[in-house]
Scaffold this motif. Structure first.
Motif, PDB file in Angstrom:
ATOM      1  N   LYS A  86       0.918  -1.259   0.132  1.00 30.82           N
ATOM      2  CA  LYS A  86      -0.071  -0.150  -0.047  1.00 30.82           C
ATOM      3  C   LYS A  86       0.712   1.314  -0.114  1.00 30.82           C
ATOM      4  N   THR A  87       2.216   1.064   0.424  1.00 26.58           N
ATOM      5  CA  THR A  87       2.880   2.320   0.568  1.00 26.58           C
ATOM      6  C   THR A  87       3.246   2.984  -0.708  1.00 26.58           C
ATOM      7  N   LEU A  88       3.311   2.094  -1.688  1.00 30.57           N
ATOM      8  CA  LEU A  88       3.576   2.536  -3.122  1.00 30.57           C
ATOM      9  C   LEU A  88       2.428   3.472  -3.615  1.00 30.57           C
ATOM     10  N   ALA A  89       1.199   3.006  -3.106  1.00 32.01           N
ATOM     11  CA  ALA A  89      -0.013   3.744  -3.525  1.00 32.01           C
ATOM     12  C   ALA A  89       0.277   5.098  -2.939  1.00 32.01           C
ATOM     13  N   TYR A  90       0.521   5.327  -1.519  1.00 29.06           N
ATOM     14  CA  TYR A  90       0.665   6.464  -0.751  1.00 29.06           C
ATOM     15  C   TYR A  90       1.649   7.545  -1.405  1.00 29.06           C
ATOM     16  N   GLU A  91       2.815   6.748  -1.582  1.00 33.56           N
ATOM     17  CA  GLU A  91       3.911   7.654  -1.985  1.00 33.56           C
ATOM     18  C   GLU A  91       3.599   8.134  -3.402  1.00 33.56           C
ATOM     19  N   ILE A  92       3.164   7.479  -4.209  1.00 36.42           N
ATOM     20  CA  ILE A  92       2.713   7.862  -5.718  1.00 36.42           C
ATOM     21  C   ILE A  92       1.879   9.119  -5.476  1.00 36.42           C
ATOM     22  N   CYS A  93       0.905   8.967  -4.788  1.00 32.06           N
ATOM     23  CA  CYS A  93      -0.113  10.120  -4.630  1.00 32.06           C
ATOM     24  C   CYS A  93       0.461  11.388  -3.867  1.00 32.06           C
ATOM     25  N   GLU A  94       1.298  11.210  -2.978  1.00 35.60           N
ATOM     26  CA  GLU A  94       1.881  12.295  -2.169  1.00 35.60           C
ATOM     27  C   GLU A  94       3.189  12.866  -3.079  1.00 35.60           C
ATOM     28  N   GLN A  95       3.599  12.239  -3.844  1.00 38.91           N
ATOM     29  CA  GLN A  95       4.753  12.752  -4.653  1.00 38.91           C
ATOM     30  C   GLN A  95       3.955  13.361  -5.981  1.00 38.91           C
ATOM     31  N   LEU A  96       2.932  13.062  -6.393  1.00 37.59           N
ATOM     32  CA  LEU A  96       2.306  13.649  -7.194  1.00 37.59           C
ATOM     33  C   LEU A  96       1.404  14.989  -6.801  1.00 37.59           C
ATOM     34  N   GLY A  97       1.568  15.452  -5.503  1.00 33.28           N
ATOM     35  CA  GLY A  97       1.250  16.629  -4.850  1.00 33.28           C
ATOM     36  C   GLY A  97      -0.283  16.253  -4.270  1.00 33.28           C
ATOM     37  N   TRP A  98      -0.497  15.003  -3.949  1.00 35.92           N
ATOM     38  CA  TRP A  98      -1.519  14.316  -3.146  1.00 35.92           C
ATOM     39  C   TRP A  98      -2.998  14.514  -4.079  1.00 35.92           C
TER      40      TRP A  98
ATOM     41  N   THR B 149      -3.320  -5.461  -6.101  1.00 35.84           N
ATOM     42  CA  THR B 149      -4.428  -5.611  -5.100  1.00 35.84           C
ATOM     43  C   THR B 149      -4.202  -4.591  -4.046  1.00 35.84           C
ATOM     44  N   LYS B 150      -3.055  -4.425  -3.360  1.00 27.51           N
ATOM     45  CA  LYS B 150      -2.956  -3.663  -2.193  1.00 27.51           C
ATOM     46  C   LYS B 150      -2.809  -2.224  -2.536  1.00 27.51           C
ATOM     47  N   ILE B 151      -2.272  -1.997  -3.686  1.00 29.26           N
ATOM     48  CA  ILE B 151      -1.871  -0.565  -4.363  1.00 29.26           C
ATOM     49  C   ILE B 151      -3.385  -0.048  -4.435  1.00 29.26           C
ATOM     50  N   ASP B 152      -4.338  -0.878  -5.014  1.00 32.56           N
ATOM     51  CA  ASP B 152      -5.576  -0.452  -5.132  1.00 32.56           C
ATOM     52  C   ASP B 152      -6.268  -0.294  -3.745  1.00 32.56           C
ATOM     53  N   LYS B 153      -6.059  -1.010  -2.969  1.00 30.98           N
ATOM     54  CA  LYS B 153      -6.442  -0.828  -1.599  1.00 30.98           C
ATOM     55  C   LYS B 153      -5.969   0.427  -0.876  1.00 30.98           C
ATOM     56  N   GLY B 154      -4.811   0.745  -0.944  1.00 29.56           N
ATOM     57  CA  GLY B 154      -4.055   2.117  -0.700  1.00 29.56           C
ATOM     58  C   GLY B 154      -4.883   3.262  -1.201  1.00 29.56           C
ATOM     59  N   LEU B 155      -5.020   3.244  -2.407  1.00 30.48           N
ATOM     60  CA  LEU B 155      -5.593   4.335  -3.257  1.00 30.48           C
ATOM     61  C   LEU B 155      -6.933   4.604  -2.580  1.00 30.48           C
ATOM     62  N   ARG B 156      -7.552   3.401  -2.410  1.00 35.94           N
ATOM     63  CA  ARG B 156      -9.141   3.712  -2.035  1.00 35.94           C
ATOM     64  C   ARG B 156      -8.982   3.852  -0.492  1.00 35.94           C
ATOM     65  N   GLU B 157      -8.147   3.724   0.288  1.00 38.78           N
ATOM     66  CA  GLU B 157      -8.183   4.185   1.642  1.00 38.78           C
ATOM     67  C   GLU B 157      -7.604   5.649   1.644  1.00 38.78           C
ATOM     68  N   LEU B 158      -6.987   6.341   0.886  1.00 32.96           N
ATOM     69  CA  LEU B 158      -6.568   7.672   0.614  1.00 32.96           C
ATOM     70  C   LEU B 158      -8.120   8.532   0.300  1.00 32.96           C
ATOM     71  N   ILE B 159      -8.611   7.953  -0.534  1.00 27.92           N
ATOM     72  CA  ILE B 159      -9.871   8.653  -1.003  1.00 27.92           C
ATOM     73  C   ILE B 159     -11.020   8.607   0.389  1.00 27.92           C
ATOM     74  N   ALA B 160     -10.961   7.329   0.911  1.00 32.68           N
ATOM     75  CA  ALA B 160     -11.689   7.335   2.076  1.00 32.68           C
ATOM     76  C   ALA B 160     -11.563   8.416   3.405  1.00 32.68           C
ATOM     77  N   LEU B 161     -10.084   8.616   3.442  1.00 31.91           N
ATOM     78  CA  LEU B 161      -9.533   9.498   4.501  1.00 31.91           C
ATOM     79  C   LEU B 161      -9.814  11.023   4.038  1.00 31.91           C
ATOM     80  N   GLY B 162     -10.043  11.148   2.760  1.00 34.27           N
ATOM     81  CA  GLY B 162     -10.003  12.547   2.302  1.00 34.27           C
ATOM     82  C   GLY B 162      -8.643  12.978   1.958  1.00 34.27           C
ATOM     83  N   LEU B 163      -7.545  12.289   1.701  1.00 31.60           N
ATOM     84  CA  LEU B 163      -6.212  12.934   1.491  1.00 31.60           C
ATOM     85  C   LEU B 163      -6.238  13.000   0.011  1.00 31.60           C
ATOM     86  N   VAL B 164      -6.744  12.287  -0.665  1.00 32.36           N
ATOM     87  CA  VAL B 164      -6.738  12.788  -2.197  1.00 32.36           C
ATOM     88  C   VAL B 164      -8.331  13.030  -2.734  1.00 32.36           C
ATOM     89  N   GLU B 165      -8.637  13.643  -3.896  1.00 37.46           N
ATOM     90  CA  GLU B 165      -9.773  13.698  -4.378  1.00 37.46           C
ATOM     91  C   GLU B 165     -10.342  12.453  -5.058  1.00 37.46           C
TER      92      GLU B 165
END
Length: 444
Positions: A250-262, A279-295
């Motif tokens: 999941k941390t790959l998803a977190y880093e990619i989104c943060e490095q793209l400016g959230w 599957t875990k990158i997808d899970k990480g992206l969905r977590e960021l959406i649910a937490l309001g960290l990305v649009e």
């Protein structure tokens, strides 16, 4: 067995305190941060945190369910940005203790997201093209991420030996992490791995055991060892610790989104071995959406396999839900898992997001490795050649939109798979040490 819908899986991903059932781990029993329980990906049954990988009700795969912080997205974003330059900046979202950054660990992560404009021109990409280059991790592959999480689970459950079945990169990551954590390691690999990966796995001083057979044979043996007294006290990162280990991706998803400016990328191309990373990158992206960290907006996920081991790609192209096992025959040995455990979930994600699963030949893999090296100065291992090769194929077929923001994953260092490119690589010229010889060779 029918898989649960992805919507119900998401409920287990971001759980509030009121969602916690009586099956969750008792307070104080195991301290793994926001991790609340293990949840079955098939039937939803929850069980206490422990070294388990299969549901006791339906034998479906288990994953970690959380009580994640909610209600203050901006505060969480600031906390992450102030954290260490490693995966531990995301500790509030991972199954690790709060003081994880202070423990002996290899501290992987926060690797470069390279803006690949030269490669983009070669491929005809007009939008942003980025390469997430995980060769910068401590043992030069993304496996350091997943193993770092597994080490914390091993500590929590009192294991004294760290083990795994591996196609190479994981063996090295386990050896390094165990050495750093002061644990014994014993890892199992197919007997015919690339020599570079064998040396890297052995150098850390743990026990390295070659098994006659494919990776699937190795993995089957490790599953048997878990149930034997000889395996007592052993934490197999990708078997009995798999629910925790897998969360590292999941941390790959977190880093990619943060490095793209959230912000979410529009398209991702991800290699498939077991399928867990995708599957875990997808899970990480969905977590960021649910937490309001990305649009919250659409994104597409594309899976990449080598043609010589492409059971998920074959199932996708055939419109099947069942992934039929194959016997691997490819130079991309880090992806050579003929019976990928997460294959059906990969199919779900590719179809849900509007992506696809594609494969490329070994010749195309080598060409793509050289293309990436020539255009961006990144020497990828064969898995990176697979993702770049599949990206080119998807663009040529019109399935990947060249005008959108695309992220391609390189999961390891090309120095580990030199044999793949050695036959077609060498000196441009061999000359005498004179200026006349230099000129005669046309090098001026």
């Amino acid at each position: 067995m029918r898989r649960k819908g992805l919507a119900s899986m998401a409920v287990n991903t971001v759980a509030s305190t009121s969602d916690t059932t009586s099956a969750d781990a008792p307070a104080g029993s195991v301290s793994l941060g926001p991790a609340a329980a293990l949840s079955c990906r098939e039937c939803g049954e929850r069980s206490p945190l422990g070294p388990d990988f299969a549901c006791g009700v339906c034998f479906g795969p288990l994953e970690v369910a959380y009580e994640l912080p909610t209600g203050d997205a901006e505060g969480l974003r600031r906390r992450i940005e102030a954290g260490p330059a490693s995966i531990w900046r995301y500790a509030p979202l991972l199954p690790v203790p709060e003081d994880v950054a202070a423990k002996p660990n290899t501290n992987p992560g926060f690797t470069k997201l390279v803006r690949a404009d030269n490669l983009a021109r070669e491929l005809g990409v007009t939008g942003e093209l980025h390469v997430k280059d995980d060769s910068g991790n401590p043992t030069h592959s993304f496996k350091d991420r997943v193993v770092a999480i597994a080490v914390e689970a091993a500590r929590a459950f009192g294991f004294t030996t760290l083990s795994c079945s591996s196609t190479g990169n994981l063996a090295g990551a386990v050896g390094a992490a165990a050495a750093r954590a002061g644990l014994r390691s014993c890892v199992f690999i197919p007997h015919d791995l690339e020599q570079g990966k064998v040396v890297m796995a052995a150098v850390y001083g743990g026990e390295l055991v070659g098994i006659e057979g494919t990776y699937d044979d190795v993995n089957r043996f490790c599953s048997e060892l878990i149930g034997d007294p000889a395996g007592e006290g052993w934490g197999f990162v990708n078997v009995n610790l798999r629910p925790y280990y897998a969360e590292g991706s999941k941390t790959l998803a977190y880093e990619i989104c943060e490095q793209l400016g959230w912000r979410l990328p529009d398209q991702l191309v991800i290699p498939i071995a077991s399928g867990s990373q995708l599957t875990k990158i997808d899970k990480g992206l969905r977590e960021l959406i649910a937490l309001g960290l990305v649009e919250d907006r659409p994104y597409k996920i594309f899976g990449a396999q080598a043609a010589g081991c492409s059971p998920v790609s074959q199932a996708f192209k055939g419109g099947h839900d069942v992934v039929r096992p194959v016997r691997p025959d490819t130079i991309a040995k880090s992806l050579a898992i003929g019976n990928p455990a997460d294959g059906p979930y990969v199919l779900d994600i590719a179809r849900r997001t509007g992506g696809a699963v594609e494969d490329v030949t070994d010749e195309q893999v080598v060409d793509a490795i050289k293309l990436l090296a020539r255009t961006e100065g990144i020497f990828a291992e064969t898995a990176g050649g697979v993702t770049v090769g599949v990206t080119r194929k998807l663009i040529e077929s019109g399935r990947l939109d060249p005008a959108l923001t695309t992220v391609v994953l390189n999961t390891g260092d090309g120095l580990k798979t030199l044999d793949a490119v050695a036959p077609s690589s060498g000196p441009t010229a061999v000359i005498r040490p004179t200026l006349d010889a230099f000129r005669d060779a046309g090098l001026g």
